[in-house]
Design a protein around this motif. Structure first.
Motif, PDB file in Angstrom:
ATOM      1  N   UNK A 120     118.986  -6.662  43.304  1.00 42.55           N
ATOM      2  CA  UNK A 120     117.836  -6.955  42.801  1.00 42.55           C
ATOM      3  C   UNK A 120     118.260  -7.727  41.365  1.00 42.55           C
ATOM      4  N   UNK A 121     119.061  -7.063  40.472  1.00 44.80           N
ATOM      5  CA  UNK A 121     119.372  -7.715  39.308  1.00 44.80           C
ATOM      6  C   UNK A 121     120.090  -9.199  39.349  1.00 44.80           C
ATOM      7  N   UNK A 127     106.784 -13.370  43.843  1.00 43.76           N
ATOM      8  CA  UNK A 127     105.692 -12.681  43.646  1.00 43.76           C
ATOM      9  C   UNK A 127     104.658 -13.642  43.796  1.00 43.76           C
ATOM     10  N   UNK A 128     104.588 -14.751  43.395  1.00 39.07           N
ATOM     11  CA  UNK A 128     103.410 -15.752  43.276  1.00 39.07           C
ATOM     12  C   UNK A 128     103.067 -16.097  44.617  1.00 39.07           C
ATOM     13  N   UNK A 129     104.072 -16.356  45.430  1.00 38.21           N
ATOM     14  CA  UNK A 129     103.626 -16.454  46.914  1.00 38.21           C
ATOM     15  C   UNK A 129     103.086 -15.447  47.544  1.00 38.21           C
ATOM     16  N   UNK A 130     103.682 -14.187  47.399  1.00 37.72           N
ATOM     17  CA  UNK A 130     102.873 -13.122  47.792  1.00 37.72           C
ATOM     18  C   UNK A 130     101.311 -12.989  47.514  1.00 37.72           C
ATOM     19  N   UNK A 131     101.138 -13.160  46.281  1.00 36.21           N
ATOM     20  CA  UNK A 131      99.552 -13.209  45.571  1.00 36.21           C
ATOM     21  C   UNK A 131      99.025 -14.209  46.279  1.00 36.21           C
ATOM     22  N   UNK A 175     106.070  -6.912  37.131  1.00 35.10           N
ATOM     23  CA  UNK A 175     106.598  -6.707  38.354  1.00 35.10           C
ATOM     24  C   UNK A 175     108.054  -7.421  38.809  1.00 35.10           C
ATOM     25  N   UNK A 176     108.462  -8.651  38.087  1.00 38.19           N
ATOM     26  CA  UNK A 176     109.870  -9.285  38.511  1.00 38.19           C
ATOM     27  C   UNK A 176     110.758  -8.513  37.821  1.00 38.19           C
ATOM     28  N   UNK A 177     110.524  -7.750  36.549  1.00 37.83           N
ATOM     29  CA  UNK A 177     111.755  -7.097  36.005  1.00 37.83           C
ATOM     30  C   UNK A 177     111.777  -5.770  36.578  1.00 37.83           C
ATOM     31  N   UNK A 178     110.855  -5.215  37.365  1.00 33.67           N
ATOM     32  CA  UNK A 178     110.863  -3.950  37.975  1.00 33.67           C
ATOM     33  C   UNK A 178     111.826  -4.133  39.306  1.00 33.67           C
ATOM     34  N   UNK A 179     111.737  -5.392  39.858  1.00 30.30           N
ATOM     35  CA  UNK A 179     112.488  -5.799  41.046  1.00 30.30           C
ATOM     36  C   UNK A 179     113.937  -5.795  40.770  1.00 30.30           C
ATOM     37  N   UNK A 180     114.054  -6.240  39.455  1.00 35.64           N
ATOM     38  CA  UNK A 180     115.592  -6.421  38.985  1.00 35.64           C
ATOM     39  C   UNK A 180     116.045  -4.749  38.735  1.00 35.64           C
ATOM     40  N   UNK A 200     115.064 -13.545  37.305  1.00 37.25           N
ATOM     41  CA  UNK A 200     113.712 -13.089  36.780  1.00 37.25           C
ATOM     42  C   UNK A 200     112.850 -14.262  37.275  1.00 37.25           C
ATOM     43  N   UNK A 201     113.025 -15.509  37.126  1.00 38.77           N
ATOM     44  CA  UNK A 201     112.098 -16.471  37.325  1.00 38.77           C
ATOM     45  C   UNK A 201     111.810 -16.822  38.803  1.00 38.77           C
ATOM     46  N   UNK A 202     112.964 -16.444  39.620  1.00 36.82           N
ATOM     47  CA  UNK A 202     113.019 -16.455  41.112  1.00 36.82           C
ATOM     48  C   UNK A 202     112.034 -15.385  41.640  1.00 36.82           C
ATOM     49  N   UNK A 203     112.232 -13.992  40.780  1.00 31.59           N
ATOM     50  CA  UNK A 203     111.485 -13.101  41.460  1.00 31.59           C
ATOM     51  C   UNK A 203     109.634 -13.391  41.213  1.00 31.59           C
TER      52      UNK A 203
END
Length: 529
Positions: free
Chosen positions: A387-388, A399-403, A376-381, A392-395
């Motif tokens: 987004x790029x 995502x972890x916070x959203x989950x 999912x992080x790669x897709x956001x980039x 990647x690690x920030x995304x």
């Protein structure tokens, strides 16, 4: 071009775990249909740069040992690692570990409990539905070593630069949704073991944090973790077979008139198909460092068999537990509490050892969902320049916070999430896969037109995507009239068996397959790409 002098080199520091070790300048014999030998250079990644204190802080984080700094930048042939035959075993263990987990067992419960199907019907749906579903991920996986591109970058070659962003959005929702489900299952399980000492919400937070940490560190840690994650899981599953197996009712028959049973078979088959079909949108992400000489056939077989064996084992075990709920009062009472309580009840009689096995199953959510969070992080980039620009690690962290937030909020609605979310994944992936297969076989293999993998970031050399977008939307029209969900029943779906059954994914494939070839031929004739 030296990749460390690449304009996107913010994603490629010397500390990148994937640039360490033995990277050889390979003399590659690349076939004519996937070639780097075309007269082009890789188009550089041009993200909006991080500046000042933010850039320095990011450099420190990406300098941590073991953390993958690379984002969606293409992996060039000389950056790839020699794998040998052990590489195919790693492919198998990766997907086996991802799928030999409790959430996949929970979906097996739905056959007898929601669709009133018997043992034989459920097992057949599990075996054949997942055999078909796993083909999507295995097929996309074969492009990873050949291209060096992530799956959502590959989508640009089939859907076009702009339309492929729609698939990115769906993939983000899909992978985060599975992360939420995994966190809820783990949270319920932790809570069941600890009783009043640990709430489901706290268990969800613990699970999501563990998933996020593995995803943040990236592909090196991910592969190392998945290489061994299946061992404790299969141990806990085998103990569960011995503990709960005597209560399975393998003579359970499907309930209802024959037309209703047929409709329920269609719906449960579609549900099983939807369990892992979403991983198709991440299939190539984990193989980009394999050499371009990697066998496509062995890549397909290693990926498919690892997924299929794990998913059917977990699901059939779930079906067995569901058949015993009506005849085992302790299981029935536990089922009314949560899925975690049900798992604990299935280990009844083993005391503390049973609780230990349940904790192992809960930790399986890490192996199951960390790859999805990573994807999912790669897709956001892939979504765009800005987004790029976000590492990647920030995304992964966001995502972890959203989950965490969503799993805590939805912790009491697990089965509703399963029923309503999973089939939708089949609707979005199926027409996309149909386009990929047709574009690859009809317009590249048969016409002997090579893919130019160096054009991954050049929209002027990528397909425009008008034909793909139109046929994809037409496929969605087929899905809409064929879907059968609690919140919507399509006009065709309600006629299945006289009671309604889900055929949305199949109509989506049919509609797309009929419209894409002529539209693509017209697009090539008018636009030329």
């Amino acid at each position: 071009m030296n990749p460390l002098h690449h304009p996107g080199a913010a994603q490629l520091p010397d500390a990148d775990i994937e640039r360490r070790g033995e990277l050889k300048n390979l003399s590659l014999n690349v076939n004519s249909l996937e070639s780097d030998a075309l007269d082009h250079h890789d188009i550089p990644s041009t993200p909006a740069p991080l500046m000042g204190r933010l850039a320095r802080w990011n450099a420190k984080v990406e300098g941590l040992g073991g953390l993958e700094a690379r984002g969606i930048t293409r992996v060039l042939p000389h950056e790839k690692h020699e794998k040998g035959m052990m590489g195919y075993l790693q492919m198998f263990s990766l997907w086996f570990s991802i799928n030999i987990v409790a959430p996949n067992m929970i979906t097996g419960l739905l056959g007898p409990l929601v669709f009133d199907l018997g043992w034989v019907d459920c097992v057949c749906c599990v075996i054949f539905g997942n055999a078909l579903s796993c083909c999507g991920t295995a097929y996309l996986a074969t492009f990873g070593p050949q291209s060096g591109n992530r799956t959502m970058i590959l989508s640009r070659y089939f859907m076009g630069y702009w339309p492929s962003k729609l698939i990115c959005c769906f993939n983000i929702v899909n992978q985060i949704g599975w992360g939420i489900i995994g966190s809820i299952v783990a949270g319920q399980t932790f809570s069941a073991v600890n009783g009043a000492g640990l709430s489901i919400a706290v268990g969800c937070v613990i699970s999501a944090l563990c998933i996020g940490v593995v995803a943040i560190f990236g592909i090196g840690v991910l592969h190392s973790f998945e290489r061994y994650a299946w061992c404790p899981q299969i141990f806990a599953f085998l103990v569960l077979v011995g503990s709960a197996g005597p209560h399975f009712n393998t003579s359970l028959a499907s309930v209802g008139p024959s037309t209703m049973i047929t409709a329920n078979r269609c719906s449960f088959f579609a549900l099983q198909y939807s369990i892992v079909i979403g991983f198709s949108a991440a299939g190539a992400d984990f193989y980009v460092y394999y050499p371009t000489t990697t066998s496509k056939r062995l890549t397909f077989l290693s990926t498919w068999s690892g997924m299929w064996l794990a998913i059917i084992f977990a699901n059939i075990l779930g079906v067995g537990i569901a058949t015993g709920i009506s005849t085992t009062p302790e299981w029935s009472d536990a089922y009314d509490i949560s899925s975690g309580a049900l798992l604990l009840a299935c280990y009844n009689g083993l005391g503390g050892f049973g609780s230990f096995c349940v904790i192992i199953l809960a930790l399986g959510s890490i192996a199951n969902n960390a790859p999805g969070t990573y994807s999912a992080a790669l897709s956001l980039q892939v979504l765009g320049r800005y987004g790029k620009a976000v590492p990647r690690w920030v995304w992964c962290f966001l995502i972890m916070i959203v989950e965490i937030v969503c799993s805590v909020a939805g912790r009491d609605h697990l089965f509703e999430i399963f029923q309503n979310m999973l089939p939708i994944m089949g609707y979005y992936v199926s027409p996309w896969l149909a386009i990929i297969v047709m574009e690859h076989l009809l317009f590249h293999v048969l016409r002997r037109v090579p893919f130019d993998w160096t054009a991954w970031e050049d929209r002027k050399r990528l397909p425009v995507g008008i034909a793909a977008l139109l046929s994809y939307l037409i496929g969605w029209a087929g899905a809409i009239i064929g879907m059968y969900q609690v919140w919507y029943q399509g006009p065709v779906a309600v006629r299945i068996g006289g009671h309604g059954g889900d055929i949305g994914a199949w109509l989506a494939v049919a509609f797309t397959s009929l419209t894409y070839p002529p539209l693509r031929l017209l697009e090539l004739k008018i636009i030329g790409r």
